[in-house]
Design a protein around this motif. Structure first.
Motif, mmCIF file in Angstrom:
data_model
loop_
_atom_site.group_PDB
_atom_site.id
_atom_site.type_symbol
_atom_site.label_atom_id
_atom_site.label_comp_id
_atom_site.label_asym_id
_atom_site.label_seq_id
_atom_site.Cartn_x
_atom_site.Cartn_y
_atom_site.Cartn_z
ATOM 1 N N TYR A 20 0.802 -1.226 0.000
ATOM 2 C CA TYR A 20 0.000 0.000 0.000
ATOM 3 C C TYR A 20 0.835 1.276 0.000
ATOM 4 N N VAL A 21 2.002 1.232 0.644
ATOM 5 C CA VAL A 21 2.812 2.446 0.777
ATOM 6 C C VAL A 21 3.861 2.541 -0.332
ATOM 7 N N GLU A 22 4.657 1.491 -0.476
ATOM 8 C CA GLU A 22 5.818 1.596 -1.351
ATOM 9 C C GLU A 22 5.522 1.213 -2.803
ATOM 10 N N GLU A 23 4.728 0.177 -3.018
ATOM 11 C CA GLU A 23 4.499 -0.280 -4.386
ATOM 12 C C GLU A 23 3.389 0.504 -5.086
ATOM 13 N N GLU A 24 2.234 0.614 -4.438
ATOM 14 C CA GLU A 24 1.075 1.229 -5.080
ATOM 15 C C GLU A 24 0.903 2.704 -4.728
ATOM 16 N N GLY A 25 1.517 3.143 -3.634
ATOM 17 C CA GLY A 25 1.387 4.541 -3.241
ATOM 18 C C GLY A 25 -0.025 4.947 -2.878
ATOM 19 N N LEU A 26 -0.812 4.012 -2.355
ATOM 20 C CA LEU A 26 -2.199 4.299 -1.996
ATOM 21 C C LEU A 26 -2.319 4.924 -0.612
ATOM 22 N N VAL A 27 -1.284 4.775 0.208
ATOM 23 C CA VAL A 27 -1.300 5.284 1.584
ATOM 24 C C VAL A 27 0.009 6.010 1.845
ATOM 25 N N ASP A 28 -0.076 7.170 2.487
ATOM 26 C CA ASP A 28 1.115 7.911 2.916
ATOM 27 C C ASP A 28 1.330 7.706 4.410
ATOM 28 N N VAL A 29 2.570 7.476 4.806
ATOM 29 C CA VAL A 29 2.934 7.394 6.219
ATOM 30 C C VAL A 29 3.595 8.707 6.592
ATOM 31 N N LEU A 30 3.005 9.417 7.556
ATOM 32 C CA LEU A 30 3.450 10.780 7.871
ATOM 33 C C LEU A 30 4.611 10.829 8.850
ATOM 34 N N GLY A 31 4.956 9.696 9.468
ATOM 35 C CA GLY A 31 6.082 9.671 10.389
ATOM 36 C C GLY A 31 5.680 9.239 11.778
ATOM 37 N N SER A 32 6.624 9.299 12.697
ATOM 38 C CA SER A 32 6.394 8.859 14.064
ATOM 39 C C SER A 32 5.470 9.816 14.804
ATOM 40 N N ILE A 33 4.653 9.267 15.691
ATOM 41 C CA ILE A 33 3.750 10.093 16.488
ATOM 42 C C ILE A 33 4.479 10.696 17.690
ATOM 43 N N GLY A 34 5.672 10.179 17.988
ATOM 44 C CA GLY A 34 6.468 10.765 19.055
ATOM 45 C C GLY A 34 6.616 9.907 20.298
ATOM 46 N N TYR A 35 5.869 8.821 20.382
ATOM 47 C CA TYR A 35 6.028 7.917 21.525
ATOM 48 C C TYR A 35 5.864 6.484 21.028
ATOM 49 N N GLY A 36 6.471 5.571 21.752
ATOM 50 C CA GLY A 36 6.417 4.168 21.366
ATOM 51 C C GLY A 36 5.297 3.436 22.078
ATOM 52 N N GLY A 37 4.968 2.273 21.567
ATOM 53 C CA GLY A 37 3.959 1.429 22.192
ATOM 54 C C GLY A 37 4.480 0.012 22.343
ATOM 55 N N ARG A 38 3.963 -0.679 23.341
ATOM 56 C CA ARG A 38 4.375 -2.062 23.562
ATOM 57 C C ARG A 38 3.224 -2.842 24.175
ATOM 58 N N SER A 39 2.953 -3.995 23.632
ATOM 59 C CA SER A 39 1.942 -4.877 24.213
ATOM 60 C C SER A 39 2.637 -6.054 24.872
ATOM 61 N N GLY A 40 1.943 -6.694 25.802
ATOM 62 C CA GLY A 40 2.554 -7.817 26.496
ATOM 63 C C GLY A 40 1.565 -8.526 27.395
ATOM 64 N N VAL A 41 2.075 -9.493 28.135
ATOM 65 C CA VAL A 41 1.283 -10.262 29.096
ATOM 66 C C VAL A 41 1.780 -9.892 30.490
ATOM 67 N N TYR A 42 0.850 -9.593 31.388
ATOM 68 C CA TYR A 42 1.172 -9.027 32.689
ATOM 69 C C TYR A 42 0.538 -9.815 33.827
ATOM 70 N N VAL A 43 1.052 -9.575 35.024
ATOM 71 C CA VAL A 43 0.404 -9.982 36.274
ATOM 72 C C VAL A 43 0.349 -8.754 37.177
ATOM 73 N N PHE A 44 -0.441 -8.834 38.254
ATOM 74 C CA PHE A 44 -0.505 -7.743 39.211
ATOM 75 C C PHE A 44 0.806 -7.685 40.020
ATOM 76 N N LYS A 45 1.104 -6.509 40.535
ATOM 77 C CA LYS A 45 2.315 -6.329 41.328
ATOM 78 C C LYS A 45 2.349 -7.302 42.501
ATOM 79 N N GLU A 46 1.198 -7.477 43.155
ATOM 80 C CA GLU A 46 1.130 -8.376 44.310
ATOM 81 C C GLU A 46 1.457 -9.817 43.912
ATOM 82 N N THR A 47 1.046 -10.200 42.713
ATOM 83 C CA THR A 47 1.340 -11.543 42.218
ATOM 84 C C THR A 47 2.837 -11.706 41.983
ATOM 85 N N ALA A 48 3.443 -10.690 41.356
ATOM 86 C CA ALA A 48 4.874 -10.755 41.079
ATOM 87 C C ALA A 48 5.692 -10.840 42.364
#
Length: 287
Positions: free
Chosen positions: A122-150
């Protein structure tokens, strides 16, 4: 190329299936209010004859950045703006959704990776979507437990803790069948269906994803509380399967945060999926 304004019945190209499929149309909500109460600060140019459609995502940081963009476009630049409810869609469909006209703009994307096949298309081959750049902060997903559990069970922070469920069950992590997924979701049950992802379990396991190692004796596996099969699509499920973890994934929808807060207040050990930045991780004391 797709029509400018996609409607139900239109055909758009699905890059995953390599064929054309009928378009999905999400509900829309017009942004009618002004953020700037001082009208002297409003932009002087009227561009309201052009409507910009912004992808409305369900998590807090995306909502914040989307509405900041919406008010800049509306109050300062004079455009009409609608927020498109994409909660029933998959974030991985950003390319086909934008190219197909479902929305024009997504303020925060976790999926637009330069190495992804749909980015290349979509971005590089067909040029149908433009990517404007970084929003300024990163994101991360994961699996967690509560502090008390840890603190009580330090090894619960490591994946190897869950390849033999005996210790986790002895510690009090809920086994499959000990929670009420259907009761929690009510009319929204099941949240994980084959209509959303082909690998969602069915029959007695409706609403869950059950890995092969748990199918014969599901009560010997603990439950992972997650949200929807369209987030990090199949990533954590694949880790569960490949590492032979005794974990069954339960999909509790958008209100899972309320349930997690209740479980923490009751002192119940819980394994759950979430992401950052999001204030709920601080509220839950997630580790």
């Amino acid at each position: 190329r797709p029509p400018d304004e996609v409607t139900l019945g239109d055909w758009v190209f699905d890059e995953d299936k390599l064929t054309c499929t009928q378009a999905v149309v999400y509900p829309k909500d017009t942004v009618s209010s002004h953020c700037l109460t001082d009208t002297s600060l409003l932009g002087s140019r009227d561009r309201s004859d052009f409507t910009i459609k912004i992808a409305g995502r369900t998590w807090v940081s995306a909502q914040l950045s989307s509405y900041v963009a919406a008010y800049i476009l509306k109050d300062l630049l004079g455009y009409s703006v609608v927020m498109v409810d994409t909660s029933d869609g998959a974030t991985s469909d950003w390319g086909s959704d934008i190219a197909g006209g479902l929305f024009h703009f997504e303020a925060e994307s976790w999926q637009a990776s330069e190495t992804a096949t749909n980015y290349q298309y979509y971005v590089e081959e067909e040029g149908l979507v433009d990517v404007l750049g970084s929003i300024g902060y990163g994101g991360r997903s994961g699996v967690y437990v509560f502090k008390e559990t840890a603190e009580a069970h330090p090894l619960s922070l490591f994946y190897k803790y869950y390849d033999d469920s005996a210790e986790a069950i002895a510690a009090g992590f809920p086994r499959y069948g000990e929670t009420d997924l259907a009761g929690f979701l009510g009319a929204e049950f099941p949240f994980c269906t084959t209509a959303k992802q082909s690998w969602c379990s069915t029959g007695e396991f409706s609403g869950y994803w059950v890995p092969p190692q748990c199918e014969d004796d599901p009560t010997n596996c603990i439950e992972l509380f997650t949200i929807t099969p369209t987030y990090d699509t199949a990533f954590f499920e694949q880790l569960t399967r490949n590492w032979n973890l005794k974990i069954i994934h339960g999909y509790y929808g958008w209100s899972v945060g309320t349930l997690l807060k209740e479980r923490r207040s009751q002192g119940l050990h819980t394994l759950f999926y979430y992401w950052e930045p999001d204030p709920i991780l601080s509220a839950l004391g997630a580790e």
